[in-house]
Design an enzyme around this catalytic site. Sequence first.
Site, PDB file in Angstrom:
ATOM      1  N   HIS A  97       0.858  -1.186   0.000  1.00  0.00           N
ATOM      2  CA  HIS A  97       0.000   0.000   0.000  1.00  0.00           C
ATOM      3  C   HIS A  97       0.892   1.233   0.000  1.00  0.00           C
ATOM      4  CE1 HIS A  97      -3.399   2.637   0.990  1.00  0.00           C
ATOM      5  NE2 HIS A  97      -2.516   3.290   1.720  1.00  0.00           N
ATOM      6  N   ASP A 176     -15.604   1.590   6.609  1.00  0.00           N
ATOM      7  CA  ASP A 176     -14.607   2.565   6.162  1.00  0.00           C
ATOM      8  C   ASP A 176     -15.228   3.579   5.210  1.00  0.00           C
ATOM      9  OD1 ASP A 176     -11.872   3.601   5.863  1.00  0.00           O
ATOM     10  OD2 ASP A 176     -12.114   2.918   3.799  1.00  0.00           O
ATOM     11  N   ARG A 183     -15.426  11.763   7.345  1.00  0.00           N
ATOM     12  CA  ARG A 183     -14.163  12.475   7.629  1.00  0.00           C
ATOM     13  C   ARG A 183     -13.930  13.569   6.608  1.00  0.00           C
ATOM     14  NH1 ARG A 183     -10.085   7.808   7.225  1.00  0.00           N
ATOM     15  NH2 ARG A 183      -8.522   9.430   7.357  1.00  0.00           N
ATOM     16  N   SER A 198      -8.291   2.982   8.807  1.00  0.00           N
ATOM     17  CA  SER A 198      -8.861   2.939   7.453  1.00  0.00           C
ATOM     18  C   SER A 198      -7.982   2.085   6.527  1.00  0.00           C
ATOM     19  CB  SER A 198      -8.985   4.374   6.921  1.00  0.00           C
ATOM     20  OG  SER A 198      -9.281   4.366   5.556  1.00  0.00           O
ATOM     21  N   LYS A 202      -8.634  -2.461   5.599  1.00  0.00           N
ATOM     22  CA  LYS A 202      -8.811  -2.998   4.238  1.00  0.00           C
ATOM     23  C   LYS A 202      -7.728  -4.033   3.917  1.00  0.00           C
ATOM     24  CE  LYS A 202      -9.261   1.272   3.028  1.00  0.00           C
ATOM     25  NZ  LYS A 202      -9.427   2.589   2.440  1.00  0.00           N
TER      26      LYS A 202
HETATM   27  N1  IUR Z   1      -6.258   5.944   2.180  1.00  0.00           N
HETATM   28  C1  IUR Z   1      -7.106   5.198   2.920  1.00  0.00           C
HETATM   29  O1  IUR Z   1      -7.395   4.058   2.578  1.00  0.00           O
HETATM   30  N2  IUR Z   1      -7.614   5.736   4.041  1.00  0.00           N
HETATM   31  C2  IUR Z   1      -7.337   6.987   4.470  1.00  0.00           C
HETATM   32  O2  IUR Z   1      -7.830   7.413   5.481  1.00  0.00           O
HETATM   33  C3  IUR Z   1      -6.446   7.739   3.679  1.00  0.00           C
HETATM   34  C4  IUR Z   1      -5.927   7.208   2.537  1.00  0.00           C
HETATM   35  I1  IUR Z   1      -5.999   9.652   4.245  1.00  0.00           I
END
Ligand code: IUR
Length: 472
Positions: A97, A176, A183, A198, A202
């Site tokens: 990621h 999320d 948010r 967040s 995932k």
């Molecule tokens: N990418 C994500 O998957 N979540 C987040 O809160 C952010 C970037 I900032």
Amino acid sequence: MSSISVPGGEDVFQFRIADVIAKKRDGLALSEQEIRHVVKATMTGQAQDSQLGALLMAVRLQGMNPEETLTLTREMVASGCVLKWPEEWSALLVDKHSTGGVGDKVSLALAPALAACGCKVPMISGRGLGHTGGTLDKLESVPSFSSQQNPEQMLEILNSVGCCIVGQSKNLVPADKIFYEMRDVTATVDSLPLITASIMSKKVAESLSALILDVKFGEAAQSSTIEEAKHLAHSLVNVGVSLGIPTIALITNMDTPIGRCVGNSLEVIEALQCLEGQGPDDLRDLVLHTGGYLLWLCGRAGSEKQGAEKIAKVLSDGSALQCFRKMLEAQGVKPDIARSLSSSTKLGETSHIEELKVPKTGTVELIRARPIAEVLNALGAGRNKATDVINHSVGAQLLVRVGQHVEEGSPWIRIHYEKPLLQDRQRQTLQNALSISAQPAFIPASLIRDVIYAQCKKEEYGASVRREREIS
Ligand code: IUR
């Protein structure tokens, strides 16, 4: 708080959301039950938007300790389904990621390279928003590529190819989506525990054997300083390792675009160069190191260095390129296009191509990624809101590198655009992105400035995290 007993079940704790908000507002740590209750109430619609907004702001202002962050991540995972894979893949499932950059096409070369090394890569990626690009947008510059693959289709592609790059499915971490949208409109995106939960929820839902995070810092990154990036990296790595996934983070610089191309179809071509064993050094270096660490973490290489050598081999012998082509075919690209795709394929052209000239002789000190990305965005390469339509062919090629001696009047950037046309003020913004110095410039050997592990010795890392997972 009160508790009621359900016949044949556990006690169900009844919290007033307002009390949970007040607790966090006053800087106290929330209990596991309180966090679970909030996530459940969010999913059932029992929590009002105003309450969620207030709670998110309280978290943004007061923070969360590592235990709360871990619990929030776990509860967010539990809000949806998790991906299930065959038992025999339990040491093969890897992913990466990135916190988002400019010209970042690492995933396009990395996923097939890892597949060519025998890994299974169920990569779930996103679209670009604001000045940072998205892996799915890049891939969609290949005609008929489909990022929408359900878990059964992912399983099939992982079986036959070894990697897929897909969009987030609705059933994975649905909490999320709700939290992120909230948010976005409550000025609480930049909260360390909320970002951590967040991202990691995932990744946990992908049921991985190992994970690498590329946490960027610099002018074009979410974290402007290296300290901020390290802080986020520690939080992410600690959650990953606590949930049994060997996880490390690279801290990488994001002042200058990665490679020489920015813009969706141009970036695919550059990724293909990397998959052909060529391409820019900084891109190749990131792919080799990221892949090397993952192979080591999942136990397919004895060290990061050996892992990087394996990645270099599959880039030079064409097997990574074959995996990329097969992945595209499995994800909807016509076989004749997928099978012949190479860095000399034309993926769409623009009506205008314009070069800007170096203003004075000297050494290139910096090529600022952010203004370049912002101008390209305005020309249609990216989107400012989720519904914007993008032009995949819009982009820029950098014709010079940091540290290079350049002569006044020589071209340094080539812009590919259509409509809207490039404006004079945008030409000026681009010119200001180039810094020329009279002195020789310092060129760091790699974009990687640090590697963040959880609290155990590097030598024992992957194995010890795997052992912990087996025990728990
Ligand atoms: N990418 C994500 O998957 N979540 C987040 O809160 C952010 C970037 I900032």
